[in-house]
Design a protein around this motif. Sequence first.
Motif, PDB file in Angstrom:
ATOM      1  N   VAL A 213       0.880  -1.133   0.006  1.00 20.50           N
ATOM      2  CA  VAL A 213       0.137   0.200   0.092  1.00 20.50           C
ATOM      3  C   VAL A 213       0.758   1.263  -0.077  1.00 20.50           C
ATOM      4  CG1 VAL A 213      -1.744   1.266   1.231  1.00 20.50           C
ATOM      5  CG2 VAL A 213      -1.689  -1.191   1.231  1.00 20.50           C
ATOM      6  N   LEU A 214       0.697   2.191  -0.939  1.00 18.66           N
ATOM      7  CA  LEU A 214       1.271   3.428  -0.976  1.00 18.66           C
ATOM      8  C   LEU A 214       0.446   4.423  -0.272  1.00 18.66           C
ATOM      9  CD1 LEU A 214       3.585   5.181  -1.779  1.00 18.66           C
ATOM     10  CD2 LEU A 214       2.233   5.441  -3.957  1.00 18.66           C
ATOM     11  N   VAL A 215       0.954   5.089   0.811  1.00 16.92           N
ATOM     12  CA  VAL A 215       0.098   6.121   1.246  1.00 16.92           C
ATOM     13  C   VAL A 215       0.531   7.481   0.790  1.00 16.92           C
ATOM     14  CG1 VAL A 215      -0.512   7.218   3.654  1.00 16.92           C
ATOM     15  CG2 VAL A 215      -0.305   4.855   3.453  1.00 16.92           C
ATOM     16  N   VAL A 216       0.150   8.372   0.206  1.00 14.54           N
ATOM     17  CA  VAL A 216       0.600   9.632  -0.209  1.00 14.54           C
ATOM     18  C   VAL A 216       0.087  10.740   0.813  1.00 14.54           C
ATOM     19  CG1 VAL A 216       0.389  11.173  -2.137  1.00 14.54           C
ATOM     20  CG2 VAL A 216       0.275   8.689  -2.637  1.00 14.54           C
ATOM     21  N   GLY A 217       0.993  11.472   1.254  1.00 12.05           N
ATOM     22  CA  GLY A 217       0.928  12.453   2.220  1.00 12.05           C
ATOM     23  C   GLY A 217       1.310  12.268   3.468  1.00 12.05           C
ATOM     24  N   LEU A 235       2.123  -3.828   3.929  1.00 18.14           N
ATOM     25  CA  LEU A 235       3.489  -3.320   3.618  1.00 18.14           C
ATOM     26  C   LEU A 235       3.479  -2.128   3.087  1.00 18.14           C
ATOM     27  CD1 LEU A 235       4.416  -6.757   1.794  1.00 18.14           C
ATOM     28  CD2 LEU A 235       4.950  -6.115   3.965  1.00 18.14           C
ATOM     29  N   PRO A 236       3.397  -1.164   3.977  1.00 14.80           N
ATOM     30  CA  PRO A 236       3.035   0.348   3.451  1.00 14.80           C
ATOM     31  C   PRO A 236       4.388   1.186   3.115  1.00 14.80           C
ATOM     32  CG  PRO A 236       3.191   0.059   5.819  1.00 14.80           C
ATOM     33  CD  PRO A 236       3.549  -1.213   5.640  1.00 14.80           C
ATOM     34  N   SER A 237       4.011   1.885   2.367  1.00 15.95           N
ATOM     35  CA  SER A 237       5.269   2.997   1.746  1.00 15.95           C
ATOM     36  C   SER A 237       4.256   4.225   1.986  1.00 15.95           C
ATOM     37  CB  SER A 237       5.582   2.857   0.559  1.00 15.95           C
ATOM     38  OG  SER A 237       6.293   1.644   0.168  1.00 15.95           O
ATOM     39  N   LEU A 238       5.292   5.185   2.604  1.00 14.06           N
ATOM     40  CA  LEU A 238       4.801   6.653   2.794  1.00 14.06           C
ATOM     41  C   LEU A 238       5.626   7.634   1.719  1.00 14.06           C
ATOM     42  CD1 LEU A 238       3.153   8.220   4.754  1.00 14.06           C
ATOM     43  CD2 LEU A 238       5.264   8.663   6.161  1.00 14.06           C
ATOM     44  N   CYS A 239       4.738   7.823   1.014  1.00 13.62           N
ATOM     45  CA  CYS A 239       5.112   9.081  -0.015  1.00 13.62           C
ATOM     46  C   CYS A 239       5.322  10.486   0.486  1.00 13.62           C
ATOM     47  CB  CYS A 239       4.223   9.048  -1.226  1.00 13.62           C
ATOM     48  SG  CYS A 239       4.663  10.220  -2.567  1.00 13.62           S
ATOM     49  N   ILE A 240       6.429  10.949   0.502  1.00 15.73           N
ATOM     50  CA  ILE A 240       6.621  12.179   1.075  1.00 15.73           C
ATOM     51  C   ILE A 240       6.960  13.284  -0.120  1.00 15.73           C
ATOM     52  CG2 ILE A 240       8.230  13.669   2.650  1.00 15.73           C
ATOM     53  CD1 ILE A 240       8.309  11.360   4.367  1.00 15.73           C
ATOM     54  N   ARG A 241       5.876  13.951  -0.319  1.00 18.28           N
ATOM     55  CA  ARG A 241       6.036  14.632  -1.658  1.00 18.28           C
ATOM     56  C   ARG A 241       6.953  16.006  -1.703  1.00 18.28           C
ATOM     57  NH1 ARG A 241      -0.076  16.315  -2.750  1.00 18.28           N
ATOM     58  NH2 ARG A 241       0.141  16.630  -0.402  1.00 18.28           N
ATOM     59  N   ASP A 242       6.958  16.601  -0.560  1.00 16.70           N
ATOM     60  CA  ASP A 242       7.866  17.552  -0.509  1.00 16.70           C
ATOM     61  C   ASP A 242       8.383  17.853   0.911  1.00 16.70           C
ATOM     62  OD1 ASP A 242       5.577  18.639   0.778  1.00 16.70           O
ATOM     63  OD2 ASP A 242       5.114  19.930  -0.834  1.00 16.70           O
ATOM     64  N   ARG A 243       9.266  18.894   1.272  1.00 17.39           N
ATOM     65  CA  ARG A 243       9.639  19.183   2.764  1.00 17.39           C
ATOM     66  C   ARG A 243       8.551  19.787   3.580  1.00 17.39           C
ATOM     67  NH1 ARG A 243      15.554  21.556   2.545  1.00 17.39           N
ATOM     68  NH2 ARG A 243      16.592  19.806   1.209  1.00 17.39           N
ATOM     69  N   LEU A 244       8.253  18.935   3.804  1.00 16.32           N
ATOM     70  CA  LEU A 244       7.227  19.419   4.733  1.00 16.32           C
ATOM     71  C   LEU A 244       7.736  20.149   6.071  1.00 16.32           C
ATOM     72  CD1 LEU A 244       4.823  16.454   4.500  1.00 16.32           C
ATOM     73  CD2 LEU A 244       4.766  18.714   3.572  1.00 16.32           C
ATOM     74  N   THR A 298       5.107   6.120  14.314  1.00 14.42           N
ATOM     75  CA  THR A 298       5.571   6.138  12.889  1.00 14.42           C
ATOM     76  C   THR A 298       6.812   5.755  12.627  1.00 14.42           C
ATOM     77  OG1 THR A 298       3.316   6.909  12.409  1.00 14.42           O
ATOM     78  CG2 THR A 298       5.073   6.737  10.611  1.00 14.42           C
ATOM     79  N   ILE A 299       7.723   7.054  13.189  1.00  6.50           N
ATOM     80  CA  ILE A 299       9.120   6.993  13.263  1.00  6.50           C
ATOM     81  C   ILE A 299       9.861   5.661  13.349  1.00  6.50           C
ATOM     82  CG2 ILE A 299      11.183   8.272  13.684  1.00  6.50           C
ATOM     83  CD1 ILE A 299       9.039   9.812  11.924  1.00  6.50           C
ATOM     84  N   ALA A 300       9.501   5.277  14.623  1.00 13.38           N
ATOM     85  CA  ALA A 300       9.918   3.856  14.834  1.00 13.38           C
ATOM     86  C   ALA A 300       9.897   2.860  14.021  1.00 13.38           C
ATOM     87  CB  ALA A 300       9.470   3.379  16.306  1.00 13.38           C
ATOM     88  N   LYS A 301       8.670   2.754  13.084  1.00 10.99           N
ATOM     89  CA  LYS A 301       8.313   1.746  12.215  1.00 10.99           C
ATOM     90  C   LYS A 301       9.112   2.091  11.032  1.00 10.99           C
ATOM     91  CE  LYS A 301       5.146  -0.919  13.964  1.00 10.99           C
ATOM     92  NZ  LYS A 301       5.117  -2.332  14.239  1.00 10.99           N
ATOM     93  N   VAL A 302       9.336   3.416  10.767  1.00  5.47           N
ATOM     94  CA  VAL A 302      10.301   3.736   9.629  1.00  5.47           C
ATOM     95  C   VAL A 302      11.792   3.259   9.745  1.00  5.47           C
ATOM     96  CG1 VAL A 302      11.141   5.612   8.486  1.00  5.47           C
ATOM     97  CG2 VAL A 302       8.794   5.643   8.683  1.00  5.47           C
ATOM     98  N   LYS A 303      11.990   3.459  11.257  1.00  9.95           N
ATOM     99  CA  LYS A 303      13.548   3.269  11.552  1.00  9.95           C
ATOM    100  C   LYS A 303      13.771   1.544  11.506  1.00  9.95           C
ATOM    101  CE  LYS A 303      14.540   6.943  14.226  1.00  9.95           C
ATOM    102  NZ  LYS A 303      14.916   7.602  15.529  1.00  9.95           N
ATOM    103  N   SER A 304      12.659   0.820  11.772  1.00 12.83           N
ATOM    104  CA  SER A 304      12.752  -0.658  11.830  1.00 12.83           C
ATOM    105  C   SER A 304      12.482  -1.195  10.297  1.00 12.83           C
ATOM    106  CB  SER A 304      11.970  -1.187  12.801  1.00 12.83           C
ATOM    107  OG  SER A 304      10.444  -1.042  12.298  1.00 12.83           O
ATOM    108  N   GLY A 305      12.155  -0.309   9.421  1.00 12.81           N
ATOM    109  CA  GLY A 305      11.997  -0.756   8.083  1.00 12.81           C
ATOM    110  C   GLY A 305      10.475  -1.404   7.659  1.00 12.81           C
ATOM    111  N   HIS A 306       9.594  -1.253   8.756  1.00 13.19           N
ATOM    112  CA  HIS A 306       8.083  -1.885   8.584  1.00 13.19           C
ATOM    113  C   HIS A 306       7.323  -0.725   7.699  1.00 13.19           C
ATOM    114  CE1 HIS A 306       9.320  -4.153  12.144  1.00 13.19           C
ATOM    115  NE2 HIS A 306       8.541  -5.110  11.699  1.00 13.19           N
ATOM    116  N   ILE A 307       8.093   0.392   7.732  1.00 10.39           N
ATOM    117  CA  ILE A 307       7.446   1.325   6.908  1.00 10.39           C
ATOM    118  C   ILE A 307       8.430   2.114   5.968  1.00 10.39           C
ATOM    119  CG2 ILE A 307       6.245   3.754   6.606  1.00 10.39           C
ATOM    120  CD1 ILE A 307       4.947   3.028   9.419  1.00 10.39           C
TER     121      ILE A 307
END
Length: 420
Positions: A213-217, A235-244, A298-307
Amino acid sequence: MSDDHGVHSCSRSAASPRWRFPSRWVDGPLIVGAGPSGMATAACLRVKGVPCTIIERNDQVGSLWKRKTYDRLHLHLPKRFCQLPMFPFPDSYPTYPTRDQFVSYLDDYAERFDIKPEFNTAVSKAEFLAEFGIWAVSVVARPAAAMDELDRSCPRAAVATEQYVFFARWLVVATGENAEAFMPSFQGHEDYKGNIMHGSLYRNGKDFCAKKVLVVGCGNTGMEVALDLANYGALPSLCIRDRLAERFPLWVADKILVFLSWLTLGSTDRYGIRRPREAGPLELKRNTGRTAVLDVGTIAKVKSGHINVVPGIERLTKTGVLFTNGATETFDTIIMATGYCSNVPNWLKNSDLFGDDGLPSSHAPHGWKGEHGLYAVGFGRKGLLGCANDAVLVAEHIARNGGFDGCAHDVDPVDGHING
């Protein structure tokens, strides 16, 4: 707060022959929208002795919260700063109430102040009639009986509707900043064969286990949806379109918040999550309406590779996405956590208060008041506390200038007390 508060038939000769539909006169303000903003305004008017009529396009109060929010949602500010005027949250509620608790609170608020909107009534056009000094608000309504038929899977085209016009001296726009889901357009949209949905339709990750799943935003909704998907085995991916704070100048408070964030999370740049360089969280909210992300895991899941974090979208493909860095990836579903927008420009005509984006063109302290008895509640980019403050100001202004002789009270929008 509708027919039993002074709405009655109005002769066509009292307005204009250009309306082909029946008309109704409103004693007091006409409020468009029965979310937190509209209900807060109605309650404040009630304690001022001012009658009003509320119309709502859906069939219940707080429909955005009830139908377009995900299950794991919690309020992102302490409950003290999210309650509506004159009605604190129950002591039993946690500091950060859940979605279901807030929905229950809205229902209790409507009951406490006897707020009875005219449901299934959508505005098609509102304009000020200078020659008569009143607002004409054209609506399309679906009677309750027709809605019952619709609930029984009757084709929408077959459901009966009524069209009529409200005439009112005051018009309160309380549809808010989030009336319509915003769906960005990407090249190749028509080619993609998977499922594309707006975040407002997401409830939980039960149906996405093992799905890509791609999550945009990358706002709060995007971050929380991505976390929820990971917790459900997707299996999510988080799309970061710009600097937020009111105790410090805005720039000082922002620097403190950014520093504390860095102490807590460290640098997130190497994970593809970059903080805005041009503004701190408070300035970002004031200038753009975007809320700084409050991490709930969420940050922890990004660091662990789950996101997985991915860059912006170049175009959609038949099976997935081509990203701006040239990489391609397949996805079963794309969830657009891309927020909402105002729908005011669709129906409010020749307004001095609202800009082309559907938001007040001038912000506090006068962003809640326009000319000719036009008011805005809940558009100040200050969340639920801003809604409460706007409602108090609008009710006080109408009561003071409208010649109403009801019992007047002063209302504290934070503590929920009636003073005087």
